[in-house]
Structures are given as structure tokens and as C-alpha cells.
Scaffold this active site. Structure first.
Site, short mmCIF file in Angstrom:
data_model
loop_
_atom_site.label_atom_id
_atom_site.label_comp_id
_atom_site.label_asym_id
_atom_site.label_seq_id
_atom_site.Cartn_x
_atom_site.Cartn_y
_atom_site.Cartn_z
N ARG A 160 94.27 86.17 60.17
CA ARG A 160 93.94 87.60 60.04
C ARG A 160 92.50 87.91 59.66
O ARG A 160 92.13 89.06 59.53
CB ARG A 160 94.89 88.31 59.07
CG ARG A 160 96.30 88.39 59.60
CD ARG A 160 97.24 89.03 58.65
NE ARG A 160 96.66 90.20 58.00
CZ ARG A 160 97.34 91.04 57.28
NH1 ARG A 160 98.62 90.87 57.10
NH2 ARG A 160 96.75 92.07 56.71
N ASP A 161 91.66 86.90 59.46
CA ASP A 161 90.26 87.18 59.15
C ASP A 161 89.36 86.09 59.74
O ASP A 161 88.46 85.59 59.08
CB ASP A 161 90.05 87.30 57.64
CG ASP A 161 88.73 87.97 57.29
OD1 ASP A 161 88.17 88.68 58.15
OD2 ASP A 161 88.25 87.77 56.16
#
Length: 103
Positions: free
Chosen positions: A94-95
């Protein structure tokens, strides 16, 4: 942060940073992690970009210095391999960005 500690404690992959230990007191949460001396992929890429001034317009333009194909392929392979490992363990990063990939 506790969720990240739990996740990092459960994964074991050569291309994912190793969490050595975690300690917590009433004020701090301390994570002891594998040392990565090579810096971020972002800095590696930016070190290969040169700013040049355009003689006609005076605007700054960017000239990209090429990374050889073998080096780029090795970096991409390690990143994709690590992400595949995470997905096999039902973990989504997610990042993902150049600043979060360390050498």
C-alpha cells in the site's frame, strides 16, 4: 505500528527488511531493523538525472543518464519478487514508492 511489527515478524524474505527486535515502554516504540547502507532507490535514480540549462529558452531541462539494462532488471526483479512474496502471504504493501525501497 504494532500491526507493522506483527507483519514484519511473520515475513522472512531476502528482499524484505528484517525486523531484529521491537521494544515498547510507556513513551516509545523502538524497532531494531536490519541496517541498509545503500540508501533509497529514489536517491539512486535522482543521482543519475542531470539538470541542464536550455540555451534557447533558458529553462532548466533534465537529461537522464541511462542505468544499464542488467542493473535495472536486477532491481525490478527483486522488487517484484518481494511483492509477490507479500501477496502470497495475503499482505498488500500500500505504499510502494522509490523512497521505500532501500539498498
Amino acid at each position: 505500528m504494532r500491526k507493522e511489527i506483527d507483519l514484519l515478524s511473520d515475513v522472512c524474505h531476502r528482499s524484505i527488511i528484517d525486523l531484529k527486535a521491537a521494544y515498547e515502554d510507556s513513551n516509545y516504540l523502538i524497532m531494531i531493523m536490519e541496517q541498509c547502507n545503500g540508501g533509497e532507490l529514489y536517491d539512486y535514480v535522482m543521482d543519475r538525472v542531470k539538470k541542464i540549462k536550455n540555451g534557447k529558452t533558458g529553462k532548466k531541462e533534465y537529461k537522464v543518464c541511462v542505468v544499464n539494462e542488467a542493473t535495472a532488471a536486477a532491481i525490478v526483479r527483486k522488487v517484484v519478487d518481494a511483492v509477490a512474496y507479500l501477496h502470497e502471504h495475503n499482505i498488500v504493501h500500500r505504499d510502494l514508492k522509490l523512497e521505500n525501497i532501500l539498498f
